[in-house]
Design a protein around this motif. Structure first.
Motif, PDB file in Angstrom:
ATOM      1  N   LEU A 112      47.763 120.595   1.029  1.00  0.00           N
ATOM      2  CA  LEU A 112      48.336 119.368   0.406  1.00  0.00           C
ATOM      3  C   LEU A 112      48.489 118.944   1.723  1.00  0.00           C
ATOM      4  CD1 LEU A 112      50.373 121.510  -2.234  1.00  0.00           C
ATOM      5  CD2 LEU A 112      49.274 119.733  -2.710  1.00  0.00           C
ATOM      6  N   PRO A 113      49.076 118.170   1.454  1.00  0.00           N
ATOM      7  CA  PRO A 113      49.421 117.306   2.958  1.00  0.00           C
ATOM      8  C   PRO A 113      51.262 117.030   3.370  1.00  0.00           C
ATOM      9  CG  PRO A 113      48.500 115.411   1.613  1.00  0.00           C
ATOM     10  CD  PRO A 113      48.737 116.163   0.286  1.00  0.00           C
ATOM     11  N   GLY A 128      47.839 116.814  -3.760  1.00  0.00           N
ATOM     12  CA  GLY A 128      46.689 117.898  -3.223  1.00  0.00           C
ATOM     13  C   GLY A 128      45.557 118.100  -4.516  1.00  0.00           C
ATOM     14  N   THR A 129      44.779 117.886  -4.630  1.00  0.00           N
ATOM     15  CA  THR A 129      44.036 119.097  -5.198  1.00  0.00           C
ATOM     16  C   THR A 129      42.984 119.976  -4.385  1.00  0.00           C
ATOM     17  OG1 THR A 129      43.651 117.023  -5.928  1.00  0.00           O
ATOM     18  CG2 THR A 129      42.074 119.131  -6.796  1.00  0.00           C
ATOM     19  N   ALA A 173      45.158 117.235  -9.242  1.00  0.00           N
ATOM     20  CA  ALA A 173      46.298 117.393  -8.101  1.00  0.00           C
ATOM     21  C   ALA A 173      47.737 117.759  -8.710  1.00  0.00           C
ATOM     22  CB  ALA A 173      46.632 116.155  -7.860  1.00  0.00           C
TER      23      ALA A 173
END
Length: 171
Positions: A91-92, A108-109, A116
């Motif tokens: 994840l960002p 994020g995935t 996501a």
């Protein structure tokens, strides 16, 4: 402190002592019982204000002073902190604050997944314990994640934290 000093100074000025009877009395007059009672009440008020300042209760003037203790630190468990970053590395990261223990990620995935997610982690204690970690997961649609998924991510973070602790104890 300043309020009490001003109150005591004004009280002393009203007492008639040293001003040659400015308020109708003479220097040699014995104060009346009413004047003694008023002085006693003023002294009690001043003492109460001083005690309140010593205890740290806030007043209108306390906003101008820096009364916070600079030696106070917020501590988080470093193993849970690092494990959270490790497990949620797909994840960002939007923001991290190690002083309050908050990690906020973007969407994020996960590897091998099709949905996501977004996560917010709150590490609130120094203990390596499940109660120290609060995790909130959210899907891209804004809905919450199933309890099983959230529990699996929490378990993965805590397992990784224990692994990091064991690795450090071997050094």
């Amino acid at each position: 402190m300043g309020t009490a000093l001003a109150l005591l100074t004004s009280l002393a000025a009203c007492g008639g002592g040293g001003f040659g009877g400015f308020f109708g009395g003479s220097r040699n007059d014995v104060p009346s019982d009413q004047a003694l009672a008023a002085r006693e009440r003023a002294a009690q008020v001043a003492e109460a204000e001083l005690e309140q300042e010593r205890r740290g209760n806030s007043t209108i003037w306390s906003i101008f002073g820096n009364s916070s203790d600079p030696n106070t630190t917020v501590e988080v468990n470093k193993y849970i902190w690092n494990a959270t970053l490790d497990v949620l590395n797909f994840l960002p990261i939007e923001s991290v604050d190690p002083f309050t223990g908050v990690i906020v990620t973007g969407y994020g995935t996960p590897p091998g997944g099709g949905r996501a997610y977004r996560a917010t982690a709150y590490i609130q204690d120094t203990a390596l314990d499940a109660r120290s970690l609060k995790l909130a997961l959210q899907t891209r649609g804004g809905g919450p994640v199933s309890r099983e998924t959230a529990r699996a991510v929490e378990d993965a973070i805590l397992t990784r934290a224990r692994q990091l602790r064991v690795r450090d104890s071997r050094l």
